[in-house]
Enzyme design. Structure first.
Site, PDB file in Angstrom:
ATOM      1  N   ARG A  99       0.855  -1.013   0.129  1.00  0.00           N
ATOM      2  CA  ARG A  99      -0.087  -0.186   0.113  1.00  0.00           C
ATOM      3  C   ARG A  99       1.003   1.186  -0.165  1.00  0.00           C
ATOM      4  NH1 ARG A  99      -2.898   0.997   5.595  1.00  0.00           N
ATOM      5  NH2 ARG A  99      -0.830   2.283   5.215  1.00  0.00           N
ATOM      6  N   HIS A 112      -3.496   4.969   5.435  1.00  0.00           N
ATOM      7  CA  HIS A 112      -5.223   4.154   4.849  1.00  0.00           C
ATOM      8  C   HIS A 112      -5.573   4.940   4.209  1.00  0.00           C
ATOM      9  CE1 HIS A 112      -8.238   1.954   6.005  1.00  0.00           C
ATOM     10  NE2 HIS A 112      -8.887   2.353   6.378  1.00  0.00           N
ATOM     11  N   TYR A 128       4.406   6.458   9.920  1.00  0.00           N
ATOM     12  CA  TYR A 128       4.571   4.353  10.322  1.00  0.00           C
ATOM     13  C   TYR A 128       5.110   3.965   9.827  1.00  0.00           C
ATOM     14  CZ  TYR A 128      -0.480   4.134   8.233  1.00  0.00           C
ATOM     15  OH  TYR A 128      -1.189   3.849   7.896  1.00  0.00           O
TER      16      TYR A 128
HETATM   17  C1  LIG Z   1     -15.268  -6.008  10.792  1.00  0.00           C
HETATM   18  C2  LIG Z   1     -14.132  -4.506  11.035  1.00  0.00           C
HETATM   19  N1  LIG Z   1     -13.210  -4.688  11.737  1.00  0.00           N
HETATM   20  C3  LIG Z   1     -12.344  -3.223  11.395  1.00  0.00           C
HETATM   21  C4  LIG Z   1     -12.642  -3.065  10.632  1.00  0.00           C
HETATM   22  C5  LIG Z   1     -11.971  -1.579  10.674  1.00  0.00           C
HETATM   23  N2  LIG Z   1     -11.249  -1.047   9.437  1.00  0.00           N
HETATM   24  C6  LIG Z   1     -11.796  -0.723   8.506  1.00  0.00           C
HETATM   25  S1  LIG Z   1     -10.059  -0.587   7.196  1.00  0.00           S
HETATM   26  C7  LIG Z   1      -8.875  -1.706   8.594  1.00  0.00           C
HETATM   27  C8  LIG Z   1      -7.390  -1.725   8.154  1.00  0.00           C
HETATM   28  C9  LIG Z   1      -7.976  -2.824   7.239  1.00  0.00           C
HETATM   29  O1  LIG Z   1      -6.381  -3.518   6.550  1.00  0.00           O
HETATM   30  P1  LIG Z   1      -6.922  -4.100   4.995  1.00  0.00           P
HETATM   31  O2  LIG Z   1      -7.331  -5.516   5.334  1.00  0.00           O
HETATM   32  O3  LIG Z   1      -5.098  -4.480   5.049  1.00  0.00           O
HETATM   33  O4  LIG Z   1      -6.754  -3.881   4.475  1.00  0.00           O
HETATM   34  P2  LIG Z   1      -6.382  -2.696   3.157  1.00  0.00           P
HETATM   35  O5  LIG Z   1      -6.521  -1.115   3.814  1.00  0.00           O
HETATM   36  O6  LIG Z   1      -4.233  -2.452   3.294  1.00  0.00           O
HETATM   37  O7  LIG Z   1      -6.227  -2.268   2.148  1.00  0.00           O
HETATM   38  C10 LIG Z   1      -9.695  -1.504  10.254  1.00  0.00           C
HETATM   39  C11 LIG Z   1      -8.999  -1.991  10.655  1.00  0.00           C
HETATM   40  C12 LIG Z   1     -13.585  -2.585   9.765  1.00  0.00           C
HETATM   41  N3  LIG Z   1     -13.889  -1.766   8.047  1.00  0.00           N
HETATM   42  N4  LIG Z   1     -14.162  -4.082   9.433  1.00  0.00           N
END
Ligand SMILES: Cc1ncc(C[n+]2csc(CCOP(=O)(O)OP(=O)(O)O)c2C)c(N)n1
Ligand SMILES: [Mg+2]
Length: 428
Positions: free
Chosen positions: A313, A317, A325
């Site tokens: 990525r 976020h 970080y």
């Molecule tokens: C069930 C759930 N838990 C927590 C979240 C909060 N949340 C949104 S994005 C994220 C990180 C996701 O990381 P990843 O799956 O690696 O996807 P990326 O952002 O790297 O594409 C979190 C913890 C959520 N949307 N749904």
């Protein structure tokens, strides 16, 4: 009859080696293969360093290895390579335009970027046929473009314009199209798209056809319980789910190394009893070939496939997150592996399928389309305040919801009785 040992129980399925240690006999040993199509296997780890209240990350390993070439596709024609390249360009440049719109205060809410992941979004969705289905996540804006949404639709959505797909009711990519484009809207509760898409495949199966249904989950999101439930259901029912596990090394600010113990997330496929493969998510050809093979399996009724796409990525976020970080050398390492620059080099310099001027024209054409779409989106009106509650709740009968797939026609079934054997066999 089985042989009994001195305690009278059945003979255990292991033998004894020369040291007297018990070893499993060859017939009980299980071997699994996870094909790995990458031309480079990065070897580094991210370590957390804690000093008092301060937490930071360091990267350890070989960050100076040469950049791998693009792997030859087994399936793509020259023209299809160029089409995927154009989608990737559009994806990248549309996100740059969105960043500018955000900085001009025209975006309502945040912006999520797929920088560095365009090959994965575009080349995966490119493998779908019209009758297949897609369930993108918020970073898969490239998949939405490939599936037929315009940059104008996506920009209008981010600006919450009246003419946007949700008519200004949502301000990021939570929209789909269940009538024409077969796109399920992203679901922010991570993992929930998996059983939904499995359900779409089951719906199609009940209508007598096998289709491919593609969705994505991140390295963070794959830890959710619903990921297991959805994938296990798809595996047991032999549904045509193509699950891309987008391992982009970060789940928000948590490095992948702190989220799971397996070396490769594709290994998880073993536990579901389905094929798992690894691809370099920055190589459009590897992504397409794996997606194509998984979609073909799905359409043959052979069940789900888990594809782990490894990449990085390249932003935070979302736009509010400067990703401070992330260790800087990691960004530099992956910048040298940029999916778009490497694919452009492959098409122009390695394959010579695009001349320098054809490439310049293609880029100018993408810029022209984006400028037009952006100007159009910016000039279009916001929703009328009085319309705010419209389309949120509906009175019964205020609009028609046409189901895409109805209940199966079952020969000789009593109207409310249990499903008979003929219908039940379609589920296998
Ligand atoms: C069930 C759930 N838990 C927590 C979240 C909060 N949340 C949104 S994005 C994220 C990180 C996701 O990381 P990843 O799956 O690696 O996807 P990326 O952002 O790297 O594409 C979190 C913890 C959520 N949307 N749904
Ligand atoms: Mg991630």
């Amino acid at each position: 009859m089985s042989k009994k040992n001195s305690t009278g129980s059945a003979k255990p399925s292991h033998s004894t080696n020369y040291r007297g240690q018990k070893t499993p006999s060859s017939d009980s040993r299980r071997t699994y293969t996870i094909p790995d199509f990458r031309l480079e296997k990065p070897s580094f780890a991210i370590r957390q360093i804690r000093k008092g209240d301060e937490v930071r990350y360091e990267v350890e390993g070989d960050l100076n290895s040469p950049v791998p070439p693009i792997r030859e596709s087994k399936y793509l024609s020259k023209q299809q390579h160029i089409e995927i390249y154009r989608w990737m360009l559009l994806n990248r440049k549309m996100e740059q335009a969105l960043e500018n719109l955000y900085k001009q205060g025209k975006v309502v809410g945040g912006v999520y970027f797929g920088l560095g992941q365009e090959a994965c979004s575009c080349a995966s969705a490119f493998a779908l046929h019209k009758e297949d289905w897609l369930g993108p996540l918020i970073r898969n804006q490239g998949s939405l473009l490939v599936r037929g949404f315009s940059p104008r639709d996506i920009m209008m959505q981010y600006m919450a314009k009246a003419g946007s797909p949700t008519k200004g009711r949502d301000a990021s990519s939570h929209f789909g199209d269940i009538q024409e484009r077969n796109v399920v809207a992203p679901i922010s509760t991570l993992g929930d798209l998996i059983p939904v898409l499995a359900g779409v495949a089951l719906g199609a199966r009940l209508q007598g056809g096998n289709i491919a249904v593609m969705t994505y989950i991140g390295d963070g999101g794959q830890s959710t319980g619903v990921t297991y439930e959805g994938l296990n259901f798809a595996a047991v029912q032999n549904l045509g789910l193509v699950l891309f596990v987008e391992n982009n090394l970060w789940g928000y600010s948590t490095p992948a190394d702190m989220q799971f113990r397996v070396k490769d997330l594709a290994e998880r496929a073993i536990a579901y009893g389905i094929p798992g493969v690894i691809v370099d998510g920055t190589d459009a050809c590897q992504v397409y070939d794996a997606a194509h093979e998984a979609c073909e399996r799905a359409r043959r009724g052979e069940g789900p496939t888990l594809i782990e796409a490894k990449m990085m990525r390249m932003k935070g976020h979302a736009i509010h997150d400067a990703a401070e970080y992330v260790p800087k050398p990691l960004f530099e390492y992956w910048k040298r592996r940029d999916c778009l620059a490497r694919f452009e080099n492959y098409l122009v310099k390695v394959k010579k399928w695009l001349t320098v001027s054809e490439n310049a024209n293609l880029i100018a054409d993408v810029d022209r389309q984006l400028e037009e779409d952006r100007d159009d989106a910016v000039a279009s009106p916001m929703p009328e305040p009085e319309s705010a509650a419209g389309g949120v709740y509906c009175e019964q009968g205020c609009h028609e919801i046409k189901p895409k797939y109805g209940m199966p026609e079952v020969k000789g079934r009593a109207s409310s009785g249990p499903m008979r054997r003929e219908a039940a066999t379609h589920l296998r």
